[in-house]
Motif scaffolding. Sequence first.
Motif, PDB file in Angstrom:
ATOM      1  N   ILE A 119     116.503  11.695  10.966  1.00  0.00           N
ATOM      2  CA  ILE A 119     117.501  12.628  11.508  1.00  0.00           C
ATOM      3  C   ILE A 119     118.334  11.968  12.615  1.00  0.00           C
ATOM      4  N   LEU A 120     117.846  10.804  13.094  1.00  0.00           N
ATOM      5  CA  LEU A 120     118.536  10.103  14.175  1.00  0.00           C
ATOM      6  C   LEU A 120     119.602   9.180  13.604  1.00  0.00           C
ATOM      7  N   ASN A 121     120.813   9.684  13.491  1.00  0.00           N
ATOM      8  CA  ASN A 121     121.915   8.844  13.013  1.00  0.00           C
ATOM      9  C   ASN A 121     123.225   9.327  13.605  1.00  0.00           C
ATOM     10  N   GLN A 122     124.244   8.514  13.472  1.00  0.00           N
ATOM     11  CA  GLN A 122     125.537   8.795  14.090  1.00  0.00           C
ATOM     12  C   GLN A 122     126.186  10.057  13.530  1.00  0.00           C
ATOM     13  N   ASN A 123     126.034  10.286  12.225  1.00  0.00           N
ATOM     14  CA  ASN A 123     126.637  11.477  11.611  1.00  0.00           C
ATOM     15  C   ASN A 123     126.112  12.756  12.247  1.00  0.00           C
ATOM     16  N   LEU A 176     118.595  16.607  19.049  1.00  0.00           N
ATOM     17  CA  LEU A 176     118.131  15.977  17.804  1.00  0.00           C
ATOM     18  C   LEU A 176     116.602  15.874  17.771  1.00  0.00           C
ATOM     19  N   TYR A 177     115.974  15.875  18.966  1.00  0.00           N
ATOM     20  CA  TYR A 177     114.517  15.774  19.051  1.00  0.00           C
ATOM     21  C   TYR A 177     113.842  17.150  19.064  1.00  0.00           C
ATOM     22  N   TYR A 178     114.631  18.205  18.861  1.00  0.00           N
ATOM     23  CA  TYR A 178     114.060  19.563  18.862  1.00  0.00           C
ATOM     24  C   TYR A 178     113.285  19.756  17.553  1.00  0.00           C
ATOM     25  N   LYS A 179     111.986  19.923  17.666  1.00  0.00           N
ATOM     26  CA  LYS A 179     111.110  19.911  16.489  1.00  0.00           C
ATOM     27  C   LYS A 179     111.456  20.968  15.430  1.00  0.00           C
TER      28      LYS A 179
END
Length: 445
Positions: free
Chosen positions: A18-22, A37-40
């Motif tokens: 899920i960690l990407n620029q888009n 983005l780190y929200y589970k």
Amino acid sequence: MKKFLFIFIFNIFLFADILNQNNLNVLRALDINEGFLYYKPLKEKYDEYYYRKKRYFINILENGYDILPIIRKSILKSNIPSPLISVAMAESYFTLNAKSHKKATGLWQFMPSTAKKFGLKIDEYVDERRDPIKSTKAAIEYLKYLHKFFGKWYLAVMAYNAGEARVVEAVVRAKVDKLCEKLGKKCKKDKRIKEYRKIIRDYQREGRKKFLPLYKLYKKLDYIQIDLEDLLRFQKGLKRQYLPKETRDYILKVLALSFLFSNDEFLKYSNSYILNSGVTPEFVRVNVSPGTSLYYVARFLNINYKNLRKKNMQLKYSFTPPYKYYIYIPYKKLAFFKTHFKSKGRFLYVYKVKKGDTLLKIAKMYGIKVKMIKDYNKLGKYLRVNQKLIIPLNERFVKYKVKPGDTLNKIALKFGVSYKKIKRINRLKSNIIRVGEVIKIPQKL
């Protein structure tokens, strides 16, 4: 230090897909902190869509093939964030006649009052919440209005689901709690906090009557910074969370869908033409006469009636209203339509059966044959009170023969029109009418 490093590496591994620029671009576009983005729960929602429901969403995109380009084009043209395409997906899965238990309808699930406020027509004959082009324009205007109100796109999206007042309450409560955390032990005795909490309680008890003090507090606390994660935080022991569960799920759904639509692998799997289609419009709008039958148009253009009907879900019946209106036809048929189509529309009226009505009585009232009413409505012998009948009128006026005891006012009430209008159309110089005289009654279109 080793423990911290382990947690960091574990999080990188857990959230790797899920960690990407888009996805960062999606968050930025909606004014959401990148750390979200780190929200589970967001990661779990995305995993559910991508790994377990991928084929399901591909099917939805394929079914909305001719609707999605309209939304995409309108959103890009209006200069609002492109991830807002996902709001329509979250609301209706691109189904034009979608309905909710709260009476919301259409692609963007407008409630009647909001729809009318943003220029969508709803009457006996049409419901423009089911028009993909008009409803998308209205939704864009509504989202712009909400963004102007809140200043952040993610708040606008949540207000689209929960309403402005509910989101204002959520923001105020979260900010008061944050202020309380800073005060520490002093919070319980702080007069300001007591005053703020009273304003919140008053609103929760009395609703609209007490919204103004809540809104003033909302503006007053503008200096306190909160983010989306603050609003989604679960409060133990409280039945009323900052936001309803539906809204908490909704914002995660919109984000997960936006991530899905910006995922290169998903686009490859879905044949990316689905999201990039629409260079040439699939269907276009044309104006037609009152009472134009879709059956007639379908036969004339040599196209499937069911497909034409699906493109015109804004019509409640298989004909256009008894006033000038429009329909959508396939773009490839436009040139032929413009050159050869001659409307054979007639004035169609929807009549609600009253106690004591008979087919003969209704037919005489409108100056038509009983068979015409039967044919248009596929009737048997009997009528039901409150049953709706399609009445094919020969013209805009019904010819009425004046009976003993009639007055202009009585006739006007009988047909539901203004007696002044009857006077004007018949060029009557006074209110006097004679038994046996035939007058024209304008139809209430």
